[in-house]
Design a protein around this motif. Structure first.
Motif, PDB file in Angstrom:
ATOM      1  N   THR A 285       0.769  13.241  12.715  1.00  0.00           N
ATOM      2  CA  THR A 285       0.134  12.874  11.447  1.00  0.00           C
ATOM      3  C   THR A 285      -0.565  11.523  11.553  1.00  0.00           C
ATOM      4  OG1 THR A 285       0.519  12.871   9.058  1.00  0.00           O
ATOM      5  CG2 THR A 285       2.066  11.596  10.384  1.00  0.00           C
ATOM      6  N   ASP A 286      -1.317  11.187  10.503  1.00  0.00           N
ATOM      7  CA  ASP A 286      -1.875   9.838  10.320  1.00  0.00           C
ATOM      8  C   ASP A 286      -1.302   9.280   9.026  1.00  0.00           C
ATOM      9  OD1 ASP A 286      -3.770  10.197  12.424  1.00  0.00           O
ATOM     10  OD2 ASP A 286      -5.156  11.171  11.032  1.00  0.00           O
ATOM     11  N   MET A 287      -0.959   8.006   9.039  1.00  0.00           N
ATOM     12  CA  MET A 287      -0.476   7.382   7.792  1.00  0.00           C
ATOM     13  C   MET A 287      -1.062   5.984   7.658  1.00  0.00           C
ATOM     14  SD  MET A 287       3.493   8.600   7.753  1.00  0.00           S
ATOM     15  CE  MET A 287       3.737   8.278   9.477  1.00  0.00           C
ATOM     16  N   ILE A 288      -1.351   5.644   6.405  1.00  0.00           N
ATOM     17  CA  ILE A 288      -1.902   4.323   6.102  1.00  0.00           C
ATOM     18  C   ILE A 288      -0.875   3.580   5.247  1.00  0.00           C
ATOM     19  CG2 ILE A 288      -3.704   3.097   4.814  1.00  0.00           C
ATOM     20  CD1 ILE A 288      -5.547   5.524   5.331  1.00  0.00           C
ATOM     21  N   VAL A 289      -0.559   2.341   5.600  1.00  0.00           N
ATOM     22  CA  VAL A 289       0.287   1.523   4.711  1.00  0.00           C
ATOM     23  C   VAL A 289      -0.572   0.446   4.075  1.00  0.00           C
ATOM     24  CG1 VAL A 289       2.425   1.875   6.008  1.00  0.00           C
ATOM     25  CG2 VAL A 289       0.981  -0.091   6.544  1.00  0.00           C
ATOM     26  N   PHE A 299       5.771   3.281  -1.129  1.00  0.00           N
ATOM     27  CA  PHE A 299       5.997   3.264   0.320  1.00  0.00           C
ATOM     28  C   PHE A 299       7.271   4.039   0.666  1.00  0.00           C
ATOM     29  CE2 PHE A 299       7.895   1.003   4.025  1.00  0.00           C
ATOM     30  CZ  PHE A 299       7.033   1.500   4.983  1.00  0.00           C
ATOM     31  N   GLN A 300       8.311   3.858  -0.159  1.00  0.00           N
ATOM     32  CA  GLN A 300       9.567   4.588   0.097  1.00  0.00           C
ATOM     33  C   GLN A 300       9.327   6.104   0.031  1.00  0.00           C
ATOM     34  OE1 GLN A 300      12.452   3.609   1.190  1.00  0.00           O
ATOM     35  NE2 GLN A 300      11.911   1.442   1.191  1.00  0.00           N
ATOM     36  N   GLU A 331      -8.928  -3.734  -6.850  1.00  0.00           N
ATOM     37  CA  GLU A 331      -8.594  -5.157  -6.821  1.00  0.00           C
ATOM     38  C   GLU A 331      -7.154  -5.451  -6.425  1.00  0.00           C
ATOM     39  OE1 GLU A 331      -9.966  -6.531 -10.581  1.00  0.00           O
ATOM     40  OE2 GLU A 331     -12.040  -6.660  -9.839  1.00  0.00           O
ATOM     41  N   ASP A 332      -6.261  -4.458  -6.625  1.00  0.00           N
ATOM     42  CA  ASP A 332      -4.845  -4.746  -6.404  1.00  0.00           C
ATOM     43  C   ASP A 332      -4.484  -4.647  -4.923  1.00  0.00           C
ATOM     44  OD1 ASP A 332      -5.605  -2.168  -6.704  1.00  0.00           O
ATOM     45  OD2 ASP A 332      -3.932  -1.537  -7.963  1.00  0.00           O
ATOM     46  N   THR A 333      -5.079  -5.543  -4.134  1.00  0.00           N
ATOM     47  CA  THR A 333      -4.863  -5.486  -2.689  1.00  0.00           C
ATOM     48  C   THR A 333      -3.458  -5.968  -2.325  1.00  0.00           C
ATOM     49  OG1 THR A 333      -5.847  -7.645  -2.521  1.00  0.00           O
ATOM     50  CG2 THR A 333      -7.286  -5.788  -2.074  1.00  0.00           C
ATOM     51  N   ILE A 334      -3.017  -5.543  -1.168  1.00  0.00           N
ATOM     52  CA  ILE A 334      -1.650  -5.844  -0.721  1.00  0.00           C
ATOM     53  C   ILE A 334      -1.713  -6.974   0.308  1.00  0.00           C
ATOM     54  CG2 ILE A 334       0.407  -4.836   0.403  1.00  0.00           C
ATOM     55  CD1 ILE A 334      -0.359  -3.515  -2.295  1.00  0.00           C
ATOM     56  N   PRO A 335      -0.847  -8.001   0.141  1.00  0.00           N
ATOM     57  CA  PRO A 335      -0.884  -9.111   1.118  1.00  0.00           C
ATOM     58  C   PRO A 335      -0.624  -8.618   2.543  1.00  0.00           C
ATOM     59  CG  PRO A 335       0.539  -9.638  -0.755  1.00  0.00           C
ATOM     60  CD  PRO A 335       0.147  -8.205  -0.907  1.00  0.00           C
ATOM     61  N   GLU A 336      -1.259  -9.292   3.496  1.00  0.00           N
ATOM     62  CA  GLU A 336      -1.168  -8.908   4.907  1.00  0.00           C
ATOM     63  C   GLU A 336       0.292  -8.840   5.386  1.00  0.00           C
ATOM     64  OE1 GLU A 336      -3.672  -7.854   6.589  1.00  0.00           O
ATOM     65  OE2 GLU A 336      -2.600  -7.744   8.512  1.00  0.00           O
ATOM     66  N   ALA A 337       1.098  -9.821   4.955  1.00  0.00           N
ATOM     67  CA  ALA A 337       2.497  -9.854   5.430  1.00  0.00           C
ATOM     68  C   ALA A 337       3.253  -8.621   4.938  1.00  0.00           C
ATOM     69  CB  ALA A 337       3.179 -11.126   4.935  1.00  0.00           C
ATOM     70  N   VAL A 338       2.948  -8.171   3.729  1.00  0.00           N
ATOM     71  CA  VAL A 338       3.630  -6.978   3.191  1.00  0.00           C
ATOM     72  C   VAL A 338       3.180  -5.747   3.979  1.00  0.00           C
ATOM     73  CG1 VAL A 338       3.914  -5.517   1.148  1.00  0.00           C
ATOM     74  CG2 VAL A 338       3.839  -8.011   0.898  1.00  0.00           C
ATOM     75  N   ARG A 345       8.317  -1.133   9.597  1.00  0.00           N
ATOM     76  CA  ARG A 345       9.407  -0.217   9.200  1.00  0.00           C
ATOM     77  C   ARG A 345       9.013   1.231   9.473  1.00  0.00           C
ATOM     78  NH1 ARG A 345      10.876  -1.353   3.273  1.00  0.00           N
ATOM     79  NH2 ARG A 345       9.023  -2.647   3.114  1.00  0.00           N
ATOM     80  N   MET A 346       7.760   1.526   9.231  1.00  0.00           N
ATOM     81  CA  MET A 346       7.277   2.896   9.472  1.00  0.00           C
ATOM     82  C   MET A 346       7.350   3.240  10.965  1.00  0.00           C
ATOM     83  SD  MET A 346       3.565   4.391   8.430  1.00  0.00           S
ATOM     84  CE  MET A 346       3.935   4.983   6.795  1.00  0.00           C
ATOM     85  N   ILE A 347       6.949   2.280  11.793  1.00  0.00           N
ATOM     86  CA  ILE A 347       6.950   2.532  13.244  1.00  0.00           C
ATOM     87  C   ILE A 347       8.380   2.766  13.742  1.00  0.00           C
ATOM     88  CG2 ILE A 347       6.531   1.429  15.494  1.00  0.00           C
ATOM     89  CD1 ILE A 347       4.010   0.149  14.201  1.00  0.00           C
TER      90      ILE A 347
END
Ligand code: SF4
Length: 422
Positions: A285-289, A299-300, A331-338, A345-347
């Motif tokens: 599969t392909d997944m985007i976080v 995400f869960q 506009e509701d972008t996710i911080p890089e660290a998150v 965790r996905m990996i």
């Protein structure tokens, strides 16, 4: 797809008596075939163009061209920042190359052609391939799905399919050239349709070509997976028991904002049906976080789909905003660290699932197509199962391209280890 397009362009130029060199120092013409799907791919092309400028300063007669999605998408920027580039051609304009390179054409200025076509499928052009085991064949171009994160519908245009006759003719050619496996390519491969004939019918026709032992395809869209396609996987031994099945996200609100047009339940039902219908199936599969607005709860839900399906393999990505797409305006972008934390965790979870699936093969006897020497030892071969797993085993007189029977004795990471059967 880009590898295929590069082979297509090489085929076009070889017909005009150009010959290929691996050393850019010797080249009179250097073409970069580019990808815009992620920012990283574009950064690499910018860096490469920087090096080529030094080359061109030393050899002013060398022509430099940019092909593909970046040419389509970033022509203005490229013209401004890289004026030493001679030719910029989008994915539907490759036929113009011989004319543009002819001595009769004076390239005083940059040549730019990025017109998208509703018709161009390069039906009559065949690629110049190197020898090998697996050949790629493009069966359609463009995409009509408009996922909000994806630049492809803008860079490659509307969806259109090649004729079955032309595809089958190309399959005969690769079979005559000794290829054993074919991978059919399309941005949205299972929505293939030509004169009312659909993808499973194409698979049946391709499988009738003598000499071709295995058929793969990539990438399908979950919305277009029908029972006919599942049936041909189950019934036709040449259609491999591996499906690349892109999830992207496991939460309905995120899937909706991505415009993926299916729900998590639809995906889960299909994955179950696939495993129930096709013996020994592996699913990747392909997944985007970190898609804009993705909460920890969303995400869960993606991790939950992973736990239910237990993918054999996954390509995992942090969301990368592509200017020009709808999602780039969210506009509701996710911080890089998150994003980084979620990706990590996905990996970790995927590695567990890959190992679990691979360990399930220990003790099985599988058909393996021999591909090449193993990276670690000249005394070992690397091959691939129908389910797309890499297998390493000691050589016993077989050659690349042979089908052999291997007993799986160990699994580590993404690799199986086996013993060739007498
Ligand atoms: S289906 Fe694939 S190629 Fe088409 S828009 Fe969606 S991600 Fe892009």
């Amino acid at each position: 797809m880009n590898e295929y397009d590069s082979e297509l362009v090489a085929g076009l130029l070889e017909k005009e008596n150009y010959s290929r060199t691996e050393a850019s120092d010797e080249a009179h013409l250097i073409l970069l075939n580019t990808c815009s799907v992620r920012e990283h791919a574009e950064d690499k092309v910018h860096a490469r163009l920087g090096n080529l400028k030094i080359h061109k300063d030393r050899n002013p007669d060398v022509k430099i061209g940019i092909l593909g999605c970046m040419a389509q998408n970033l022509k203005e920027d490229l013209l401004k920042s890289k004026p030493y580039v001679d030719i910029i051609l989008g994915p539907d304009s490759y036929r113009r190359l011989p004319e543009l390179l002819s001595p009769a054409t004076v390239l005083d200025d940059n040549i730019v052609d990025t017109k998208l076509s509703r018709m161009e499928v390069y039906d009559d052009l065949f690629p110049a391939r190197r020898e090998g085991i697996n050949a790629w064949i493009s069966i359609m171009r463009g995409c009509d799905k408009f996922c909000t994160f994806c630049i492809v519908p803008f860079t490659r245009g509307r969806e259109r399919s090649r004729s079955i006759d032309s595809i089958v003719e190309e399959v005969h050619q690769i079979s005559a050239a000794g290829f054993k496996e074919v991978t059919l390519l399309g941005q949205n491969v299972n929505s293939f349709q030509h004169e009312g004939r659909r993808f499973h019918e194409l698979l049946a026709e391709v499988s009738a070509v003598a000499g071709i032992e295995r058929i793969r395809y990539t990438s399908p869209h979950p919305q277009d997976f029908d029972d006919d396609l599942l049936r041909i996987h189950a019934e036709n031994p040449k259609v491999c028991n591996h499906i690349h099945f892109p999830l992207q996200a496991g939460s309905d609100p995120v899937l909706e904002r991505m415009n993926r047009t299916y729900t998590r339940q639809h995906f889960l039902n299909l994955a179950k049906k696939m495993r129930d219908t096709i013996p020994g199936l592996s699913i990747s599969t392909d997944m985007i976080v970190g898609f804009p607005g993705e909460t920890e709860a969303d995400f869960q839900l993606t991790l939950d789909v992973m736990k239910q399906v237990k993918f054999d393999a996954a390509f995992t990505f942090k969301y990368s905003s592509r200017p020009g797409t709808k999602a780039s305006e969210f506009e509701d972008t996710i911080p890089e660290a998150v994003k980084q934390d979620r990706l990590q965790r996905m990996i970790v979870l995927q590695k567990e699932h890959t190992l679990l699936r691979n360990q399930g093969h220990i003790g099985e006897v599988l058909e393996v197509l021999v591909e090449k020497n193993s990276k670690k030892s000249e005394n070992q071969h690397q091959g691939r199962t129908r389910s797309n797993k890499i297998v390493i085993f000691d050589k016993a007189g077989e050659q690349p391209g042979d089908l052999v029977t291997v007993e799986i004795v160990d699994a580590q990471g993404i690799t199986l280890f086996g013993r060739i059967e007498d």
